[in-house]
Design an enzyme around this catalytic site. Structure first.
Site, PDB file in Angstrom:
ATOM      1  CE  LYS A 108      -3.830   2.445   1.115  1.00  0.00           C
ATOM      2  NZ  LYS A 108      -4.993   2.599   0.224  1.00  0.00           N
ATOM      3  N   GLY A 113       0.671   5.523   0.109  1.00  0.00           N
ATOM      4  CA  GLY A 113       1.399   6.006   1.280  1.00  0.00           C
ATOM      5  C   GLY A 113       0.541   6.297   2.487  1.00  0.00           C
ATOM      6  CB  CYS A 114      -2.660   7.119   3.300  1.00  0.00           C
ATOM      7  SG  CYS A 114      -3.611   7.525   4.765  1.00  0.00           S
ATOM      8  CB  ALA A 115      -1.629   3.142   7.369  1.00  0.00           C
TER       9      ALA A 115
ATOM     10  CB  ILE B  49      -4.426  13.190   3.048  1.00  0.00           C
ATOM     11  CG1 ILE B  49      -3.629  13.930   1.970  1.00  0.00           C
ATOM     12  CG2 ILE B  49      -4.087  13.712   4.444  1.00  0.00           C
ATOM     13  CD1 ILE B  49      -2.112  13.827   2.115  1.00  0.00           C
TER      14      ILE B  49
END
Lengths: 290, 290
Positions: A108, A113-115, B49
């Site tokens: 991911k 880049g965002c969990a 985000i």
């Protein structure tokens, strides 16, 4: 069960609250006790997962419970160790092998880049096919438990501005946790249940917080069939509760409550004429919309 | 200012609430109106985000305000467009150039893969050297504004279980937003302020939510010198308010309030004998510790 020590708030812990000087509406000096709030960054093995704002008690329970309640730890994952570094404000939950979510986040994060999206996806995924046990529940216990919880010494009584969640069995409050983040209180209970191998099917969860989708999902993933709150509902929370067969009770104050899911499991055994209307003192200082 | 249309709740919007059937404490059928809750995934250009749970009104204001209040958009970043896809539940804030946070997340995600820590770091970083304008504020306005806000038609009155935040100037409520996430209400106001070029130095922000670190940081980053709440404080929230010179007032109900930061700016011009104790009806349905 009887061998498990109850988990209760510790309002006398000096690390959890502080006296602060200010003024009142007349300009007179006034000092009040306020709750502490500090970050806790949770790692799953070497994977940073989230930074939670918490009062800071029981960080190991919070870290483990958060990962369980987000669906990031599966039944098959064996937790070997939980490390907490007070100075770094970091808790690390270690498992025997690499977890699916570490793999997933690894992939991911190379893309978005965002969990967070992933985490939420996992929570919903954990609900697929989930159906909670159809345990009958007696309404008389709700009133008794509410009274016990409202009369247990707590940080809330000391400082206000804090949420509480209690795990109950019959007329017993087994665990009562508080936190500035209402979800943290639930997660601490989940971590405690896991480490003490507490079964969920015969339990009732009481929370001071609203019955949002996240609160309902966490309760369902914990396997607890009944969730009660003083506060109100969201439509999605109700939808999810109905999907998994959770008995969802809100707006419980004094004699009153509203049940919007799983009402077939309620046994109405309370003589309501014996229930006092809510004591004004029991109304929350921070009284608000949750 | 006078040319700006006020931004107020729209309790009649059918997308924001729903009637749900259930039972009451006697087992009688009961239907109540509950607030909707849906995810909104916020992108900054091509960078995912966060996914926020929101009632779903004003997604463009929420997305922009969130990025501003997290310190992810700087004054120097020029916002060119905000796209909202209702079906995908995605809002994309587009800027003229690549933002620092996109760079940072790009790097960050190659290491830990979690944006959250970064986001929080940015929030704190935005406070360095920040000092809010030392605008005097009259306590009489607090009582008047509270009354106006509590008597404005709102989703809260319709459904409960929702937070509200209002941007005020003198005796005027310029913007009043509500959301299931109390931070979303603040973020929607921040987005609206930015797009309408509303100055902050002479404003007061009123919130129904607790005065946590995050609420204080958002208010400070918005440049608003006074924050008022019906609810309580956290110690860290007070610390940050004192650091940036924010006047922080909590537990405001009826005649009473407590000010724990920036009290030197208060002008006590209210005859308290003229302020009624809080009307019981004004106590929140979802009444709770926020």
């Amino acid at each position: 069960m009887m061998t498990i020590e109850k988990l209760l708030p510790n309002p006398t812990d000096p690390r959890l609250s502080r006296t602060v000087e200010g003024v009142d509406e007349t300009g007179q000096a006034k000092s009040i006790s306020v709750i502490e709030e500090r970050p806790l960054t949770i790692y799953l093995n070497s994977q940073e997962i989230v930074t939670a704002m918490t009062i800071g008690d029981h960080p190991e329970y919070l870290a483990l419970g958060f990962l369980l309640n987000q669906g990031m730890l599966k039944e098959t994952d064996r937790v070997t160790k939980i490390d907490f570094d007070e100075e770094l404000e970091v808790a690390v939950v270690r498992t025997a092998g690499v977890t699916d979510v570490e793999d997933k986040l690894e992939k991911k994060t190379r893309t978005s880049g965002c969990a967070v999206g992933t985490v939420f996806g996992d929570m919903m995924a954990g609900l697929e096919g989930l159906s909670l046990p159809d345990t009958p529940v007696h309404t008389s216990t709700f009133y008794d438990l509410s009274y016990q919880i409202n009369h247990t010494p707590s940080l809330y009584m000391e400082t206000g501005a804090i949420h509480g969640t209690a795990l109950c069995q019959g007329l017993q409050v087994l665990a009562y946790m508080e936190d500035v983040g209402r979800h943290n209180a639930v997660d601490k209970i989940a971590g405690w249940m896991h480490l003490n191998d507490i079964q969920a099917a015969d339990k009732v969860l009481y929370t001071t917080g609203r019955l949002t989708s996240e609160m309902v999902i966490k309760t369902a993933l914990m396997g607890i069939p009944t969730l009660i709150s003083r506060s109100g509902f969201t439509a999605w929370g109700v939808d999810i509760a109905r999907q998994v067969g959770l008995t969802l009770i809100g707006r419980m104050r004094g004699k009153k409550f509203t049940c919007l899911s799983g009402q077939h499991r309620l046994v109405y055994d309370q003589d309501l004429s014996q229930v006092p209307d809510e004591d004004k003192k029991m109304r929350r200082k921070g009284a608000q919309r949750d």
